[in-house]
Design a protein around this motif. Structure first.
Motif, short mmCIF file in Angstrom:
data_model
loop_
_atom_site.label_atom_id
_atom_site.label_comp_id
_atom_site.label_asym_id
_atom_site.label_seq_id
_atom_site.Cartn_x
_atom_site.Cartn_y
_atom_site.Cartn_z
N TYR A 96 0.79 -1.26 0.09
CA TYR A 96 0.00 -0.07 0.08
C TYR A 96 0.76 1.31 0.08
O TYR A 96 0.56 2.20 -0.70
CB TYR A 96 -1.06 -0.02 1.03
N ALA A 97 1.75 1.24 0.67
CA ALA A 97 2.67 2.44 0.87
C ALA A 97 3.38 2.84 -0.41
O ALA A 97 3.20 3.94 -0.81
CB ALA A 97 3.74 2.45 1.73
N ALA A 98 3.82 1.77 -1.11
CA ALA A 98 4.50 2.36 -2.46
C ALA A 98 3.51 2.64 -3.60
O ALA A 98 3.50 3.53 -4.15
CB ALA A 98 5.08 0.75 -2.95
N GLU A 99 2.24 2.03 -3.32
CA GLU A 99 1.04 2.57 -4.22
C GLU A 99 0.73 3.65 -3.82
O GLU A 99 0.68 4.49 -4.81
CB GLU A 99 -0.12 1.65 -4.13
N MET A 100 0.54 4.22 -2.81
CA MET A 100 0.16 5.48 -2.32
C MET A 100 1.15 6.44 -2.94
O MET A 100 1.02 7.38 -3.21
CB MET A 100 -0.02 5.60 -0.85
N LEU A 101 2.33 6.21 -2.72
CA LEU A 101 3.66 7.06 -2.94
C LEU A 101 3.39 7.52 -4.55
O LEU A 101 3.63 8.31 -5.03
CB LEU A 101 4.90 6.51 -2.81
N ARG A 102 3.26 6.23 -5.50
CA ARG A 102 3.17 6.42 -6.75
C ARG A 102 2.09 7.15 -7.21
O ARG A 102 2.10 8.25 -7.95
CB ARG A 102 2.86 5.02 -7.62
N PHE A 103 0.90 7.00 -6.32
CA PHE A 103 -0.44 7.86 -6.72
C PHE A 103 -0.16 9.33 -6.22
O PHE A 103 -0.69 9.97 -7.35
CB PHE A 103 -1.62 7.39 -5.91
#
Length: 191
Positions: free
Chosen positions: A71-78
């Motif tokens: 989730y953290a990596a996905e959120m940073l990408r977003f």
């Protein structure tokens, strides 16, 4: 007559469990598999041998932990795509009270900064480098939910919604009783 939702059943089970000593739920063939796969037990681990039964709260926690992997990596990408590459630096300066310290991903403050950045920071419309004006004063998690919320697992969506309404804080562990619980103190309120 109102039907109970899955969420209500889990809450009732957790409440029931907290008032019952050594309570274990009997695992049925049509129940969700305790391995956390999301499949029915009969289609997953029933024939694989004995499986330890877990309380509904444990199953929910395992499922949420699996949903939060990555989730953290996905959120940073977003955030980088929506708010721009500089958003993390702008937020870091605000988090550090404009000390003009360069953002360091290896800082020991990362465990405090990232939840604040995801769930509480919003670009200031006056002093921001975020170009998209529709995101000014919008918390990244709120933008993420409005963009991708319908495609998210309902448990993850509820969890992220709850983070938007929770105050930002962290706790000090005062005592730990393995297998039973722990005593915490809110560092911000000293309660």
């Amino acid at each position: 007559m109102e039907l109970m939702t899955e969420h209500d059943r889990v809450e009732v089970s957790v409440i029931h469990e907290s008032y019952t000593e050594n309570w274990q739920m009997k695992l049925g063939r049509n129940d969700p598999c305790p391995c956390g796969s999301g499949k029915k037990y009969k289609h997953c681990c029933l024939n694989a041998g004995p499986v330890s039964t877990a309380a509904p709260a444990d199953l929910t926690w395992r499922r949420l932990r699996a949903l939060l992997d990555g989730y953290a990596a996905e959120m940073l990408r977003f955030i980088a795509e929506s708010y721009g590459q500089l958003a993390v630096h702008v937020a870091w300066n605000e988090f550090m009270c404009d000390d003009n310290l360069e953002f360091d991903p290896n800082t020991p403050l990362m465990q405090l900064f990232m939840p604040w950045f995801f769930h509480h920071w919003a670009p200031d419309p006056v002093a921001t480098k975020v170009v998209n004006k529709s995101l000014h004063d919008v918390i990244p998690t709120a933008a993420y939910l409005s963009t991708k919320g319908r495609r998210l697992d309902p448990l993850l969506r509820r969890y992220l919604d709850s983070l938007l309404t929770s105050p930002f804080t962290f706790f000090e562990v005062l005592a730990c009783d393995p297998g039973t619980g722990m005593t915490l103190r809110d560092v911000m309120t000293q309660e």
